[in-house]
Design a protein around this motif. Structure first.
Motif, short mmCIF file in Angstrom:
data_model
loop_
_atom_site.label_atom_id
_atom_site.label_comp_id
_atom_site.label_asym_id
_atom_site.label_seq_id
_atom_site.Cartn_x
_atom_site.Cartn_y
_atom_site.Cartn_z
N GLY A 231 37.85 75.53 101.16
CA GLY A 231 39.00 75.97 100.73
C GLY A 231 39.16 76.69 99.39
N LYS B 194 35.14 80.52 98.52
CA LYS B 194 33.66 80.99 98.66
C LYS B 194 33.44 81.91 99.57
N THR B 195 33.77 81.46 100.95
CA THR B 195 33.48 82.23 101.88
C THR B 195 34.32 83.72 101.87
N THR B 196 35.58 83.77 101.23
CA THR B 196 36.28 84.80 101.06
C THR B 196 35.57 85.86 100.04
P1 ADP Z 1 35.76 78.09 101.45
O1 ADP Z 1 34.71 79.15 101.87
O2 ADP Z 1 35.44 77.73 99.80
O3 ADP Z 1 36.10 76.95 101.97
P2 ADP Z 1 37.50 80.19 102.06
O4 ADP Z 1 37.23 81.38 101.51
O5 ADP Z 1 37.04 79.81 103.63
O6 ADP Z 1 36.99 78.71 101.42
O7 ADP Z 1 39.20 79.87 102.18
C1 ADP Z 1 39.87 79.86 101.34
C2 ADP Z 1 41.32 79.88 101.53
O8 ADP Z 1 41.78 81.15 102.17
C3 ADP Z 1 41.86 78.78 102.56
O9 ADP Z 1 43.21 78.17 102.23
C4 ADP Z 1 42.01 79.64 104.00
O10 ADP Z 1 42.99 79.02 104.87
C5 ADP Z 1 42.41 80.83 103.52
N1 ADP Z 1 41.86 82.05 104.13
C6 ADP Z 1 40.67 82.46 104.45
N2 ADP Z 1 40.49 83.43 105.37
C7 ADP Z 1 41.68 83.80 105.68
C8 ADP Z 1 42.24 84.49 106.66
N3 ADP Z 1 41.65 85.43 107.45
N4 ADP Z 1 43.95 84.64 106.77
C9 ADP Z 1 44.47 83.74 106.32
N5 ADP Z 1 43.96 82.89 105.25
C10 ADP Z 1 42.65 82.78 105.22
#
Ligand code: ADP
Length: 243
Positions: free
Chosen positions: A37, A40-42
């Motif tokens: 959360g 990172k992925t974002t």
């Molecule tokens: P990590 O890769 O570090 O686990 P993410 O980048 O997946 O983190 O997610 C960071 C935050 O963004 C989380 O709170 C997640 O719920 C939110 N999030 C990610 N993608 C979306 C999306 N498409 N719509 C709404 N919220 C999102």
């Protein structure tokens, strides 16, 4: 060679990336670590524009896009400098292994079919799948599917390969074969940014480690700086969980 400047992304009221600045040199292997959360992925998805940053600039190989006023053509050009390897492989299920790798070469790179085939076979041999050309993804193990994903990314000859937790969907006994391929291509000097929870792998393979938490880069440095001598309390606490 790749620079991110103040890259910010919100989903509704949830600000997930809070002004990320990052510089990645050519040939570097960057590991992005951090709790679930943390964004990172974002961040990876913003780099190849599967998500559109709300603001900020990304420059790859002297081509800069300012997201506050980017045109579609600019964004497409930026995206073509990257290739992504996904957690869930994202292969075309109705295409064979070799067709999966050929697709990008034919569609994005406009190569003639025979040339695309030849290059795809070479890359599949490189990832140890020369004997699976005509299999369908469903006939492969997760590790083999991910190796197809890696061959497909390599085929695009990108400036940078973005790996989004490439082994997290795999059974533990299949993780090693995928990490070993990534290790091999890292040695060839391809720039890579890898989101991973494999700490031992990050320590061995990365030369630049980034620790993220709550949408910011808390700390970055070489593996020794981050794994042996972390300075920030949040990094120390995070790494404790893996020791
Ligand atoms: P990590 O890769 O570090 O686990 P993410 O980048 O997946 O983190 O997610 C960071 C935050 O963004 C989380 O709170 C997640 O719920 C939110 N999030 C990610 N993608 C979306 C999306 N498409 N719509 C709404 N919220 C999102």
């Amino acid at each position: 060679m790749i620079t991110l400047e103040n890259v910010s992304k919100s989903f509704g009221k949830n600000q997930v990336l809070k002004g990320i600045d990052l510089t990645v040199n050519k040939g570097e292997v960057v590991a992005i670590l951090g709790p679930s959360g943390s964004g990172k992925t974002t961040l990876l998805r913003c780099i190849n524009h599967l998500e559109k940053p709300n603001k900020g600039k990304i420059k790859i190989d002297n081509f800069q896009v300012d997201f506050s006023r980017a045109s579609k053509a600019e964004i497409l050009s930026l995206r073509q400098k990257t290739a992504m390897v996904f957690q869930q492989f994202n292969l075309f299920k109705n295409k064979t292994v070799v067709e999966n790798v050929m697709e990008g070469l034919i569609v994005a790179k406009k190569l003639p079919k025979e040339e695309a085939f030849k290059k795809s076979v070479e890359l599949l041999e490189k990832v140890g799948l020369g004997n699976k050309l005509n299999s369908y993804p469903v006939q492969l193990s997760g590790g083999q599917q991910q190796r197809v994903g890696i061959a497909r990314a390599l085929a695009l000859n990108p400036e940078v390969i973005l790996f989004d937790e490439p082994t997290s969907a795999l059974d533990p006994e299949l993780v090693g074969e995928v990490l070993s391929i990534i290790r091999t291509i890292a040695k060839e000097g391809i720039t890579m940014i890898i989101v991973t929870h494999e700490m031992a792998f990050a320590r061995d393979v990365a030369n630049h480690v980034v620790f993220m938490d709550e949408g910011v880069i808390v700390e970055e440095g070489n593996p020794k700086e981050i794994f042996q001598y972390p300075k920030e309390e949040r990094t120390i606490q995070f790494l404790k969980r893996f020791s």
